[in-house]
Write a protein that holds these residues in place. Sequence first.
Motif, mmCIF file in Angstrom:
data_model
loop_
_atom_site.group_PDB
_atom_site.id
_atom_site.type_symbol
_atom_site.label_atom_id
_atom_site.label_comp_id
_atom_site.label_asym_id
_atom_site.label_seq_id
_atom_site.Cartn_x
_atom_site.Cartn_y
_atom_site.Cartn_z
ATOM 1 N N UNK A 98 0.837 -1.185 0.000
ATOM 2 C CA UNK A 98 0.000 0.000 0.000
ATOM 3 C C UNK A 98 0.873 1.236 0.000
ATOM 4 N N UNK A 99 0.378 2.321 -0.614
ATOM 5 C CA UNK A 99 1.124 3.562 -0.655
ATOM 6 C C UNK A 99 0.173 4.743 -0.609
ATOM 7 N N UNK A 100 0.686 5.872 -0.090
ATOM 8 C CA UNK A 100 -0.090 7.103 -0.167
ATOM 9 C C UNK A 100 -0.276 7.468 -1.628
ATOM 10 N N UNK A 101 -1.282 8.278 -1.912
ATOM 11 C CA UNK A 101 -1.538 8.638 -3.294
ATOM 12 C C UNK A 101 -1.927 10.103 -3.395
ATOM 13 N N UNK A 102 -1.661 10.699 -4.550
ATOM 14 C CA UNK A 102 -2.078 12.072 -4.824
ATOM 15 C C UNK A 102 -3.446 12.109 -5.511
ATOM 16 N N UNK A 103 -4.036 10.939 -5.746
ATOM 17 C CA UNK A 103 -5.373 10.884 -6.337
ATOM 18 C C UNK A 103 -6.344 11.568 -5.389
ATOM 19 N N UNK A 104 -7.102 12.524 -5.901
ATOM 20 C CA UNK A 104 -7.909 13.386 -5.047
ATOM 21 C C UNK A 104 -9.015 12.650 -4.298
ATOM 22 N N UNK A 105 -9.508 11.548 -4.813
ATOM 23 C CA UNK A 105 -10.654 10.891 -4.178
ATOM 24 C C UNK A 105 -10.281 9.652 -3.363
ATOM 25 N N UNK A 106 -8.999 9.416 -3.157
ATOM 26 C CA UNK A 106 -8.545 8.289 -2.341
ATOM 27 C C UNK A 106 -7.391 8.750 -1.459
ATOM 28 N N UNK A 107 -7.147 8.009 -0.389
ATOM 29 C CA UNK A 107 -6.000 8.335 0.463
ATOM 30 C C UNK A 107 -4.837 7.389 0.234
ATOM 31 N N UNK A 108 -5.125 6.189 -0.244
ATOM 32 C CA UNK A 108 -4.084 5.187 -0.471
ATOM 33 C C UNK A 108 -4.444 4.329 -1.686
ATOM 34 N N UNK A 109 -3.450 3.649 -2.217
ATOM 35 C CA UNK A 109 -3.670 2.668 -3.282
ATOM 36 C C UNK A 109 -3.157 1.322 -2.811
ATOM 37 N N UNK A 110 -3.783 0.282 -3.335
ATOM 38 C CA UNK A 110 -3.420 -1.114 -3.012
ATOM 39 C C UNK A 110 -3.495 -1.892 -4.312
ATOM 40 N N UNK A 111 -2.387 -2.526 -4.675
ATOM 41 C CA UNK A 111 -2.306 -3.203 -5.968
ATOM 42 C C UNK A 111 -2.036 -4.700 -5.810
ATOM 43 N N UNK A 112 -3.074 -5.479 -5.490
ATOM 44 C CA UNK A 112 -2.890 -6.935 -5.450
ATOM 45 C C UNK A 112 -2.607 -7.528 -6.826
ATOM 46 N N UNK A 113 -2.981 -6.813 -7.894
ATOM 47 C CA UNK A 113 -2.567 -7.209 -9.239
ATOM 48 C C UNK A 113 -1.962 -5.984 -9.921
ATOM 49 N N UNK A 114 -1.124 -6.227 -10.906
ATOM 50 C CA UNK A 114 -0.573 -5.153 -11.736
ATOM 51 C C UNK A 114 -0.669 -5.584 -13.194
ATOM 52 N N UNK A 115 -0.641 -4.605 -14.085
ATOM 53 C CA UNK A 115 -0.688 -4.890 -15.513
ATOM 54 C C UNK A 115 -2.090 -4.856 -16.071
ATOM 55 N N UNK A 116 -2.177 -4.548 -17.365
ATOM 56 C CA UNK A 116 -3.485 -4.449 -18.002
ATOM 57 C C UNK A 116 -3.304 -4.419 -19.516
ATOM 58 N N UNK A 117 -4.414 -4.281 -20.238
ATOM 59 C CA UNK A 117 -4.416 -4.125 -21.694
ATOM 60 C C UNK A 117 -5.405 -3.033 -22.056
ATOM 61 N N UNK A 118 -5.056 -2.218 -23.037
ATOM 62 C CA UNK A 118 -5.939 -1.143 -23.476
ATOM 63 C C UNK A 118 -7.141 -1.720 -24.214
ATOM 64 N N UNK A 119 -8.331 -1.204 -23.870
ATOM 65 C CA UNK A 119 -9.556 -1.739 -24.469
ATOM 66 C C UNK A 119 -10.450 -0.671 -25.097
ATOM 67 N N UNK A 120 -10.205 0.614 -24.815
ATOM 68 C CA UNK A 120 -11.042 1.665 -25.386
ATOM 69 C C UNK A 120 -10.243 2.962 -25.444
ATOM 70 N N UNK A 121 -10.853 4.002 -26.003
ATOM 71 C CA UNK A 121 -10.140 5.251 -26.246
ATOM 72 C C UNK A 121 -9.638 5.906 -24.964
ATOM 73 N N UNK A 122 -10.290 5.651 -23.847
ATOM 74 C CA UNK A 122 -9.830 6.204 -22.589
ATOM 75 C C UNK A 122 -8.492 5.666 -22.149
ATOM 76 N N UNK A 123 -8.068 4.546 -22.746
ATOM 77 C CA UNK A 123 -6.794 3.917 -22.400
ATOM 78 C C UNK A 123 -5.614 4.434 -23.232
ATOM 79 N N UNK A 124 -5.885 5.259 -24.226
ATOM 80 C CA UNK A 124 -4.851 5.607 -25.202
ATOM 81 C C UNK A 124 -3.591 6.183 -24.564
#
Length: 348
Positions: free
Chosen positions: A1-27
């Motif tokens: 877990x780590x602190x985050x600068x994302x405005x709507x969360x206080x921390x992030x937790x990444x039990x998985x990592x990695x992904x694939x782009x599927x739509x224009x929002x991923x560009x």
Amino acid sequence: MADTKIEWATHVWNPTTGCDRVSSGCDNCYALTMAKRLKGMGAEKYQRDGDPKTSGPGFGVSEHRGTLNEPFGWRKPRRVFVNSMSDLFHESVSENFIAQVFATMASTPKHTYMILTKRHARMRSLLRKWAPVTGVTPWVHIGPWPLPNVWLGVSVEDQRWADIRVPALLETPAAVRFLSCEPLLGPVDLWGPVDQYGGRPKLTYWLDGRPGWGPEETTETGLVTQPLTVGPRIDWVIVGGESGPGARPMHPDWARTIRDQCAHSGVSFHFKQWGEYIPESLGAQVITRHTAKTAQYADLKGGHRPANIGARNGAATCHRVGKKAAGRELDGRTWDEFPTVHAAAVVA
């Protein structure tokens, strides 16, 4: 877990990592770029490469079982963005591992977990299948279902993906359902399509819940009644423009329309950022504070002129001033609303 600068969360937790782009929002995926950098730094989680056509170096989907116990060590309540560097419902993440993630969240109720996905169909399928009444829940869970401390959301970058992902989200058991309209790449109407005369022949009820009739009930006097019910709705909407290299501008009316519809329906609205660009009509003071050198704003093609984007209510000129200078104010104020968990919201 780590602190985050994302405005709507206080921390992030990444039990998985990695992904694939599927739509224009991923560009212009920030996580893909970050994974490449972390791989070069030797970070253990980011040594698996993904398909170069849809992913990249260090961004191959990986499960990290060693992270499953991390939330048990967090003393104070946290507002946690689950998988800021992945998508929990990616097809390469095993069902068993997703179940273990949910078991951890169920066992740490003092924390609030936010899960955001573009894999709406798999999320709906798994969570409906896991409902305790079906008898096939693959993990031990004692308490209410759906989990009251787990918020589920889908990414919505334009109307096309809203029409696909929002209905699936509303059919998914969740204590809180939310939309992340970031990067917002086009207008999104959450009330339903508008015909040529300005009316709405088909309401969506996404923000208000579809009214209907509940099961018949018989009173002590023998009177048969049928109560009015309201179906599931969206509880929270996040809106933001795109930041980073290659960022695309957001028309101010796109954000305003969503804000106004949320206000009308009593839905919490969170304006995360303008991104790299700010509309000229709102950012004149910001723009004039820059020197002549830094005021050479780049458009979508990499030139040195403002970006002009159109919308139903008229075109807007947007200047590239950078995320920090553009800020988070929409019409003179910040919008940092958060939803409240209601008992009625958990019924799918």
